[in-house]
Design a protein around this motif. Structure first.
Motif, PDB file in Angstrom:
ATOM      1  N   ILE A  49       0.832  -1.212   0.000  1.00 21.98           N
ATOM      2  CA  ILE A  49       0.000   0.000   0.000  1.00 21.98           C
ATOM      3  C   ILE A  49       0.864   1.258   0.000  1.00 21.98           C
ATOM      4  O   ILE A  49       0.672   2.168  -0.824  1.00 21.98           O
ATOM      5  N   PHE A  50       1.829   1.319   0.903  1.00 19.48           N
ATOM      6  CA  PHE A  50       2.546   2.579   1.138  1.00 19.48           C
ATOM      7  C   PHE A  50       3.879   2.687   0.396  1.00 19.48           C
ATOM      8  O   PHE A  50       4.340   3.799   0.145  1.00 19.48           O
ATOM      9  N   GLU A  51       4.513   1.561   0.055  1.00 24.56           N
ATOM     10  CA  GLU A  51       5.798   1.625  -0.640  1.00 24.56           C
ATOM     11  C   GLU A  51       5.643   1.353  -2.136  1.00 24.56           C
ATOM     12  O   GLU A  51       6.146   2.105  -2.965  1.00 24.56           O
ATOM     13  N   ALA A  52       4.930   0.274  -2.486  1.00 21.70           N
ATOM     14  CA  ALA A  52       4.777  -0.098  -3.897  1.00 21.70           C
ATOM     15  C   ALA A  52       3.628   0.645  -4.568  1.00 21.70           C
ATOM     16  O   ALA A  52       3.432   0.502  -5.786  1.00 21.70           O
ATOM     17  N   ASN A  53       2.830   1.401  -3.765  1.00 17.15           N
ATOM     18  CA  ASN A  53       1.709   2.174  -4.319  1.00 17.15           C
ATOM     19  C   ASN A  53       0.771   1.267  -5.126  1.00 17.15           C
ATOM     20  O   ASN A  53       0.428   1.549  -6.272  1.00 17.15           O
ATOM     21  N   PHE A  54       0.373   0.160  -4.486  1.00 16.89           N
ATOM     22  CA  PHE A  54      -0.531  -0.830  -5.078  1.00 16.89           C
ATOM     23  C   PHE A  54       0.033  -1.413  -6.376  1.00 16.89           C
ATOM     24  O   PHE A  54      -0.715  -1.700  -7.317  1.00 16.89           O
ATOM     25  N   GLY A  55       1.343  -1.572  -6.422  1.00 14.03           N
ATOM     26  CA  GLY A  55       1.992  -2.202  -7.570  1.00 14.03           C
ATOM     27  C   GLY A  55       2.329  -1.263  -8.703  1.00 14.03           C
ATOM     28  O   GLY A  55       2.869  -1.696  -9.734  1.00 14.03           O
ATOM     29  N   ARG A  56       2.037   0.051  -8.547  1.00 13.41           N
ATOM     30  CA  ARG A  56       2.277   0.999  -9.635  1.00 13.41           C
ATOM     31  C   ARG A  56       3.718   1.520  -9.658  1.00 13.41           C
ATOM     32  O   ARG A  56       4.167   2.042 -10.668  1.00 13.41           O
ATOM     33  N   LYS A  57       4.442   1.377  -8.545  1.00 11.94           N
ATOM     34  CA  LYS A  57       5.809   1.898  -8.468  1.00 11.94           C
ATOM     35  C   LYS A  57       6.811   0.819  -8.892  1.00 11.94           C
ATOM     36  O   LYS A  57       6.803  -0.283  -8.365  1.00 11.94           O
ATOM     37  N   ARG A  58       7.666   1.148  -9.844  1.00  8.81           N
ATOM     38  CA  ARG A  58       8.666   0.194 -10.316  1.00  8.81           C
ATOM     39  C   ARG A  58       9.824   0.115  -9.316  1.00  8.81           C
ATOM     40  O   ARG A  58      10.250   1.134  -8.768  1.00  8.81           O
ATOM     41  N   PRO A  59      10.351  -1.093  -9.090  1.00 10.18           N
ATOM     42  CA  PRO A  59      11.473  -1.226  -8.143  1.00 10.18           C
ATOM     43  C   PRO A  59      12.759  -0.604  -8.694  1.00 10.18           C
ATOM     44  O   PRO A  59      13.020  -0.672  -9.904  1.00 10.18           O
ATOM     45  N   LYS A 193      13.488   0.592   2.330  1.00 10.58           N
ATOM     46  CA  LYS A 193      12.037   0.375   2.429  1.00 10.58           C
ATOM     47  C   LYS A 193      11.544  -0.522   1.305  1.00 10.58           C
ATOM     48  O   LYS A 193      10.688  -1.393   1.517  1.00 10.58           O
ATOM     49  N   GLU A 194      12.087  -0.325   0.127  1.00  6.77           N
ATOM     50  CA  GLU A 194      11.725  -1.185  -1.006  1.00  6.77           C
ATOM     51  C   GLU A 194      12.179  -2.618  -0.746  1.00  6.77           C
ATOM     52  O   GLU A 194      11.417  -3.567  -0.983  1.00  6.77           O
ATOM     53  N   ALA A 195      13.407  -2.767  -0.260  1.00  6.17           N
ATOM     54  CA  ALA A 195      13.930  -4.108   0.038  1.00  6.17           C
ATOM     55  C   ALA A 195      13.099  -4.786   1.117  1.00  6.17           C
ATOM     56  O   ALA A 195      12.832  -5.997   1.051  1.00  6.17           O
ATOM     57  N   LEU A 196      12.673  -4.009   2.122  1.00  7.31           N
ATOM     58  CA  LEU A 196      11.840  -4.572   3.198  1.00  7.31           C
ATOM     59  C   LEU A 196      10.544  -5.135   2.633  1.00  7.31           C
ATOM     60  O   LEU A 196      10.112  -6.241   2.997  1.00  7.31           O
TER      61      LEU A 196
END
Length: 331
Positions: A49-59, A193-196
């Motif tokens: 929800i808060f880091e990946a933005n519901f899957g919209r944010k690319r790693p 945060k992304e790695a977590l």
């Protein structure tokens, strides 16, 4: 956020997390899988929800590297929690995991070709001696348990040896994962945060292999005595309450460490985490009355003194103490 708040989150979250884990493990020693799954699921949902933005944010780091990291992280987490099912007492579990410096140094020398100072080798020798002392005395306690006959005692001791082997494997795997993360962060930058998030989200399908055990303990948890949650008045089985609190405090602990790494130096982070482990250990011994002899205390002292030596806390405190001694005395 002020560093003092982060320190409070680390101590409050991590120490209480150990308490709820021991409450769970004392009632159902084999509950490690359902605990691990719940922790992973909670952090994965929060990160989605808060880091990946519901899957919209690319790693920022390519996914193929995350799959390698996740395989190691998942293995370490499952093995560490499962060790509690192999006659490993919580104090020994905490002391053994404090030996991560040994594994990190050993693999750093072998893989990264690092070289260390004499003081670093001395500190690692102290940590090793401390862990060996605690492990040896725990082995004597397991082997001499008077409530068991000779055959059962041997079987319990063999399971305990398997638990020690599991903790050793997890220690080495965790150190290898740390080296892998270090090389990734040098190449792609720090994205903790992304790695977590990915470390907890990608392994979730792997828990299908453990589904029968997780379901079995879910049923056992549901059959535990009812408990009324203070303030909100909700009634639920007490083991589910312990699990819920374990998951929440684990999240608070991880977030606290993350905030601390962004606000303080690595030395401060290591010192705070080390002191937190010591407080957790003391609480576990006193509150849960875990067997702990003078030899265990000596081994514990070796572990923590060695850890503080490794982080060179004394060198950092030296200038401070020198300035304090030179203060003008009041007349």
């Amino acid at each position: 956020m002020h560093p003092a708040v982060a320190v409070g989150l680390v101590f409050g979250g991590c120490c209480s997390n150990v308490v709820f884990l021991e409450l769970l493990a004392r009632e159902f020693p084999g509950c490690g899988n359902i605990v691990t799954f719940s922790q992973f699921l909670f952090i994965a949902v929060e990160g989605f929800i808060f880091e990946a933005n519901f899957g919209r944010k690319r790693p920022a780091i390519p996914m193929r590297y995350y799959f390698i990291m996740v395989a190691m992280f998942f293995t370490v987490s499952v093995v560490n929690n499962y060790a509690l099912n192999l006659n490993i007492a919580m104090p020994l579990h905490m002391i053994f995991r404090s030996g991560s410096l040994i594994a990190s140094m050993a693999l750093g020398i072998i893989i990264l070709k690092k070289r260390y100072s004499v003081s670093k080798y001395t500190s690692i020798a102290l940590v090793s001696l401390g862990i060996f002392t605690c492990t040896f005395m725990s082995a004597k306690q397991v082997a001499s348990d008077s409530s068991l006959n000779e055959e059962d005692g041997l079987q319990v001791f063999l399971w305990w040896l398997l638990g020690i082997a599991a903790l050793t494997f997890a220690l080495l795997m965790s150190a290898r994962m740390g080296i892998f993360q270090e090389t990734l962060y040098k190449q792609f930058g720090k994205h903790s945060k992304e790695a977590l998030f990915y470390n907890h989200a990608l392994p979730l399908p792997g828990f299908l292999l453990l589904a029968p055990n997780i379901y079995h303990h879910a049923v056992l948890f549901s059959q535990s005595e009812p408990f009324q949650v203070p303030v909100i008045g909700l009634t639920l089985p007490i083991m589910w309450f312990y699990l819920l609190m374990n998951v929440i405090t684990q999240y608070v602990c991880i977030r606290g460490v993350f905030i601390l790494t962004t606000e303080c130096t690595s030395l401060t982070v290591t010192l705070v985490v080390t002191l937190r482990k010591f407080v957790s250990l003391i609480f576990s011994i006193l509150y849960f009355r875990n067997p702990f002899t003078a030899w265990h205390w000596l081994g514990t002292a070796f572990v923590f003194v060695g850890t503080l030596m490794y982080t060179e806390v004394w060198n950092s405190l030296g200038p401070f103490l020198a300035r304090w001694r030179k203060r003008p005395k009041e007349e």
